[in-house]
Design a protein around this motif. Sequence first.
Motif, PDB file in Angstrom:
ATOM      1  N   LYS A   1       3.952  19.148 -13.302  1.00  0.00           N
ATOM      2  CA  LYS A   1       4.406  20.144 -12.332  1.00  0.00           C
ATOM      3  C   LYS A   1       5.927  20.184 -12.284  1.00  0.00           C
ATOM      4  N   PRO A   2       6.482  21.323 -11.925  1.00  0.00           N
ATOM      5  CA  PRO A   2       7.942  21.391 -11.769  1.00  0.00           C
ATOM      6  C   PRO A   2       8.407  20.381 -10.719  1.00  0.00           C
ATOM      7  N   GLN A   3       9.534  19.793 -10.973  1.00  0.00           N
ATOM      8  CA  GLN A   3      10.055  18.735 -10.119  1.00  0.00           C
ATOM      9  C   GLN A   3      10.194  19.172  -8.667  1.00  0.00           C
ATOM     10  N   GLU A   4      10.578  20.423  -8.443  1.00  0.00           N
ATOM     11  CA  GLU A   4      10.821  20.891  -7.072  1.00  0.00           C
ATOM     12  C   GLU A   4       9.581  20.799  -6.194  1.00  0.00           C
ATOM     13  N   GLU A   5       8.390  20.874  -6.800  1.00  0.00           N
ATOM     14  CA  GLU A   5       7.162  20.905  -6.012  1.00  0.00           C
ATOM     15  C   GLU A   5       6.874  19.597  -5.297  1.00  0.00           C
ATOM     16  N   ILE A   6       7.390  18.494  -5.789  1.00  0.00           N
ATOM     17  CA  ILE A   6       7.093  17.215  -5.163  1.00  0.00           C
ATOM     18  C   ILE A   6       8.312  16.314  -5.016  1.00  0.00           C
ATOM     19  N   ALA A   7       9.416  16.719  -5.566  1.00  0.00           N
ATOM     20  CA  ALA A   7      10.624  15.888  -5.545  1.00  0.00           C
ATOM     21  C   ALA A   7      11.049  15.519  -4.130  1.00  0.00           C
ATOM     22  N   LEU A   8      10.975  16.439  -3.195  1.00  0.00           N
ATOM     23  CA  LEU A   8      11.376  16.158  -1.823  1.00  0.00           C
ATOM     24  C   LEU A   8      10.495  15.080  -1.209  1.00  0.00           C
ATOM     25  N   LEU A   9       9.189  15.190  -1.418  1.00  0.00           N
ATOM     26  CA  LEU A   9       8.260  14.185  -0.906  1.00  0.00           C
ATOM     27  C   LEU A   9       8.563  12.820  -1.505  1.00  0.00           C
ATOM     28  N   LEU A  10       8.683  12.759  -2.821  1.00  0.00           N
ATOM     29  CA  LEU A  10       8.945  11.485  -3.485  1.00  0.00           C
ATOM     30  C   LEU A  10      10.278  10.889  -3.058  1.00  0.00           C
ATOM     31  N   ALA A  11      11.272  11.719  -2.878  1.00  0.00           N
ATOM     32  CA  ALA A  11      12.587  11.227  -2.453  1.00  0.00           C
ATOM     33  C   ALA A  11      12.508  10.575  -1.079  1.00  0.00           C
ATOM     34  N   GLY A  12      11.749  11.166  -0.181  1.00  0.00           N
ATOM     35  CA  GLY A  12      11.604  10.609   1.157  1.00  0.00           C
ATOM     36  C   GLY A  12      10.805   9.326   1.201  1.00  0.00           C
TER      37      GLY A  12
ATOM     38  N   ALA B   1       0.828  -1.207   0.000  1.00  0.00           N
ATOM     39  CA  ALA B   1       0.000   0.000   0.000  1.00  0.00           C
ATOM     40  C   ALA B   1       0.863   1.258   0.000  1.00  0.00           C
ATOM     41  N   TYR B   2       1.939   1.230   0.754  1.00  0.00           N
ATOM     42  CA  TYR B   2       2.874   2.355   0.797  1.00  0.00           C
ATOM     43  C   TYR B   2       3.455   2.602  -0.590  1.00  0.00           C
ATOM     44  N   ASP B   3       3.911   1.529  -1.239  1.00  0.00           N
ATOM     45  CA  ASP B   3       4.457   1.666  -2.585  1.00  0.00           C
ATOM     46  C   ASP B   3       3.388   2.129  -3.567  1.00  0.00           C
ATOM     47  N   ALA B   4       2.161   1.640  -3.401  1.00  0.00           N
ATOM     48  CA  ALA B   4       1.062   2.068  -4.271  1.00  0.00           C
ATOM     49  C   ALA B   4       0.818   3.564  -4.120  1.00  0.00           C
ATOM     50  N   MET B   5       0.856   4.057  -2.892  1.00  0.00           N
ATOM     51  CA  MET B   5       0.665   5.488  -2.643  1.00  0.00           C
ATOM     52  C   MET B   5       1.770   6.297  -3.298  1.00  0.00           C
ATOM     53  N   ARG B   6       3.019   5.813  -3.180  1.00  0.00           N
ATOM     54  CA  ARG B   6       4.151   6.508  -3.781  1.00  0.00           C
ATOM     55  C   ARG B   6       4.024   6.549  -5.299  1.00  0.00           C
ATOM     56  N   ILE B   7       3.672   5.433  -5.889  1.00  0.00           N
ATOM     57  CA  ILE B   7       3.487   5.361  -7.342  1.00  0.00           C
ATOM     58  C   ILE B   7       2.345   6.268  -7.772  1.00  0.00           C
ATOM     59  N   PHE B   8       1.254   6.279  -7.006  1.00  0.00           N
ATOM     60  CA  PHE B   8       0.110   7.131  -7.309  1.00  0.00           C
ATOM     61  C   PHE B   8       0.503   8.604  -7.303  1.00  0.00           C
ATOM     62  N   VAL B   9       1.195   9.029  -6.256  1.00  0.00           N
ATOM     63  CA  VAL B   9       1.614  10.436  -6.142  1.00  0.00           C
ATOM     64  C   VAL B   9       2.520  10.806  -7.311  1.00  0.00           C
ATOM     65  N   GLU B  10       3.465   9.930  -7.637  1.00  0.00           N
ATOM     66  CA  GLU B  10       4.376  10.220  -8.743  1.00  0.00           C
ATOM     67  C   GLU B  10       3.627  10.278 -10.075  1.00  0.00           C
ATOM     68  N   THR B  11       2.664   9.388 -10.288  1.00  0.00           N
ATOM     69  CA  THR B  11       1.885   9.365 -11.522  1.00  0.00           C
ATOM     70  C   THR B  11       1.067  10.639 -11.685  1.00  0.00           C
ATOM     71  N   VAL B  12       0.394  11.060 -10.619  1.00  0.00           N
ATOM     72  CA  VAL B  12      -0.409  12.285 -10.678  1.00  0.00           C
ATOM     73  C   VAL B  12       0.488  13.487 -10.923  1.00  0.00           C
ATOM     74  N   TRP B  13       1.635  13.536 -10.235  1.00  0.00           N
ATOM     75  CA  TRP B  13       2.587  14.633 -10.413  1.00  0.00           C
ATOM     76  C   TRP B  13       3.029  14.728 -11.864  1.00  0.00           C
ATOM     77  N   ARG B  14       3.362  13.597 -12.479  1.00  0.00           N
ATOM     78  CA  ARG B  14       3.809  13.609 -13.875  1.00  0.00           C
ATOM     79  C   ARG B  14       2.675  14.029 -14.813  1.00  0.00           C
ATOM     80  N   ARG B  15       1.467  13.561 -14.551  1.00  0.00           N
ATOM     81  CA  ARG B  15       0.324  13.906 -15.391  1.00  0.00           C
ATOM     82  C   ARG B  15       0.038  15.405 -15.347  1.00  0.00           C
ATOM     83  N   MET B  16       0.234  16.001 -14.183  1.00  0.00           N
ATOM     84  CA  MET B  16      -0.041  17.428 -14.029  1.00  0.00           C
ATOM     85  C   MET B  16       1.110  18.271 -14.558  1.00  0.00           C
TER      86      MET B  16
END
Length: 72
Positions: free
Chosen positions: A29-40, A12-27
């Motif tokens: 958005k500049p990498q800085e806006e979510i890169a820190l979250l995804l990295a963590g 589920a954790y990995d699914a959430m991470r993949i989901f967030v990354e997928t939505v970010w890419r679809r939108m």
Amino acid sequence: MQANDTITLIEAYDAMRIFVETVWRRMDKPQEEIALLLAGLKWVDGSPVDPAMWQDWLAAAEGAKEGVASQP
């Protein structure tokens, strides 16, 4: 998957991470806006880079299981 299928907390954790990354890419958005979250959220040596995020994830999973609304 069906709505009543079960997965492990790690899946589920990995699914959430993949989901967030997928939505970010679809939108687109500049990498800085979510890169820190995804990295963590990424895994290194069997655990998340940011252990606090794993603890937050466990608390969120428990709250979802108990039907508790999340707090901002």
